[in-house]
Design a protein around this motif. Structure first.
Motif, mmCIF file in Angstrom:
data_model
loop_
_atom_site.group_PDB
_atom_site.id
_atom_site.type_symbol
_atom_site.label_atom_id
_atom_site.label_comp_id
_atom_site.label_asym_id
_atom_site.label_seq_id
_atom_site.Cartn_x
_atom_site.Cartn_y
_atom_site.Cartn_z
ATOM 1 N N PRO A 81 -11.456 5.563 30.364
ATOM 2 C CA PRO A 81 -12.886 5.739 30.424
ATOM 3 C C PRO A 81 -13.702 5.448 31.570
ATOM 4 O O PRO A 81 -14.577 6.051 32.042
ATOM 5 C CB PRO A 81 -13.100 5.321 29.216
ATOM 6 N N ALA A 82 -13.190 4.029 32.299
ATOM 7 C CA ALA A 82 -13.832 3.622 33.332
ATOM 8 C C ALA A 82 -13.804 4.558 34.414
ATOM 9 O O ALA A 82 -14.869 4.669 35.255
ATOM 10 C CB ALA A 82 -13.407 2.349 33.469
ATOM 11 N N ASP A 83 -12.569 5.326 34.724
ATOM 12 C CA ASP A 83 -12.406 6.132 35.863
ATOM 13 C C ASP A 83 -13.340 7.350 35.590
ATOM 14 O O ASP A 83 -14.096 8.042 36.754
ATOM 15 C CB ASP A 83 -11.054 6.718 36.068
ATOM 16 N N GLY A 84 -13.640 8.030 34.457
ATOM 17 C CA GLY A 84 -14.439 9.070 34.280
ATOM 18 C C GLY A 84 -15.773 8.695 34.436
ATOM 19 O O GLY A 84 -16.799 9.391 35.107
ATOM 20 N N ARG A 85 -16.167 7.357 34.039
ATOM 21 C CA ARG A 85 -17.787 6.997 34.414
ATOM 22 C C ARG A 85 -17.972 6.647 35.857
ATOM 23 O O ARG A 85 -19.234 7.061 36.423
ATOM 24 C CB ARG A 85 -17.941 5.738 33.501
ATOM 25 N N THR A 86 -17.023 6.359 36.426
ATOM 26 C CA THR A 86 -17.207 6.056 38.009
ATOM 27 C C THR A 86 -17.203 7.515 38.664
ATOM 28 O O THR A 86 -17.940 7.669 39.614
ATOM 29 C CB THR A 86 -15.982 5.354 38.404
ATOM 30 N N ARG A 88 -18.333 10.253 37.329
ATOM 31 C CA ARG A 88 -19.558 10.682 37.161
ATOM 32 C C ARG A 88 -20.886 9.952 37.649
ATOM 33 O O ARG A 88 -21.601 10.684 38.283
ATOM 34 C CB ARG A 88 -19.892 10.820 35.718
ATOM 35 N N ARG A 89 -20.806 8.767 38.076
ATOM 36 C CA ARG A 89 -21.684 8.122 38.644
ATOM 37 C C ARG A 89 -21.603 8.586 40.370
ATOM 38 O O ARG A 89 -22.745 8.893 40.939
ATOM 39 C CB ARG A 89 -21.452 6.596 38.671
ATOM 40 N N THR A 90 -20.354 8.761 40.891
ATOM 41 C CA THR A 90 -20.169 9.104 42.225
ATOM 42 C C THR A 90 -20.809 10.638 42.395
ATOM 43 O O THR A 90 -21.502 10.838 43.300
ATOM 44 C CB THR A 90 -18.923 9.105 42.639
ATOM 45 N N GLY A 91 -20.661 11.472 41.550
ATOM 46 C CA GLY A 91 -21.088 12.671 41.557
ATOM 47 C C GLY A 91 -22.706 12.953 41.516
ATOM 48 O O GLY A 91 -23.189 13.518 42.253
ATOM 49 N N LEU A 92 -23.306 12.020 40.665
ATOM 50 C CA LEU A 92 -24.810 11.738 40.348
ATOM 51 C C LEU A 92 -25.439 11.417 41.603
ATOM 52 O O LEU A 92 -26.229 11.784 42.210
ATOM 53 C CB LEU A 92 -25.185 11.082 39.238
#
Length: 220
Positions: A81-86, A88-92
């Motif tokens: 899950p940490a990879d997914g959050r990273t 999403r944060r990069t895309g934002l």
């Protein structure tokens, strides 16, 4: 003491009937049947010809050589899950940066368009309020000395009309009355567009337009 009855003489009472009769079991016949069954089983085994066979020992395979060892493919890394959050944060962050750059570029474009419109409006206001004899008086003009524009009149306007008549399809059937009117303004703008003249305002007969037109035409 009772006297014995004579044989054949009835006592006068009813005769007693037997309830069941016992007889000797025929054990000889049962034993004979058992012997016959055994003989039949032994004969059947002999006819079928079954025999006991020893079971062979289990074979063990020799150990595989090192060259025959097959390498398994690597196990793909599991996504946490940490990879997914990273991601999403990069895309934002990328989206916000792109939006900011786009807004900055649009602001620059709008600012440039606003200043361009303001300069053109100021130049048009100056040209509309300038007197007709401004070019002849030698006052400063953004298109050069001797500039002619709509509203001017005189022999220089007549020369301009005569030269434009010699350019095909620019001032067809135009007047030579010496008045810089709307048809003459359109003809000058058309000549500038067709021949790529950039130094003067559209429809204004300045130094660049004059030099190009005089190089292409001659007057008697």
């Amino acid at each position: 003491m009772p006297t014995p009855l004579e044989r054949g003489r009835s006592t006068g009472g009813s005769a007693i009937e037997p309830t069941h009769i016992q007889r000797r079991r025929r054990t000889e016949a049962l034993a004979a049947l058992v012997r016959q069954v055994r003989e039949d089983d032994e004969g059947r085994e002999d006819d079928e010809g079954y025999e006991s066979v020893p079971v062979p020992a289990r074979r063990t395979l020799p150990p595989a050589a090192d060259d025959d060892t097959e390498e398994l493919p690597p196990v793909p890394a599991t996504r946490t899950p940490a990879d997914g959050r990273t991601r999403r944060r990069t895309g934002l962050v990328v989206g916000v940066t792109a939006a900011a750059l786009t807004g900055f570029a649009l602001a620059l474009l709008l600012s440039g368009a606003y200043h361009g419109d303001a300069s053109r409006t100021g130049a048009g206001a100056r040209s509309s309020t300038a007197p007709a004899g401004r070019a002849a008086s030698g006052a400063a003009d953004p298109d050069g000395a001797g500039t002619l524009r709509r509203g001017d009149s005189g022999p220089e306007v007549t020369a301009l009309q005569q030269r434009l008549l010699r350019i095909p399809n620019v001032y067809d059937d135009g007047s030579t009355d010496g008045t810089f009117d709307a048809p003459l303004t359109d003809a000058v703008a058309r000549f500038q567009l067709w021949y790529g003249i950039r130094g003067d305002e559209s429809g204004v007969y300045g130094d660049d337009t004059r030099a190009d037109l005089e190089s292409r035409t001659t007057l008697p």
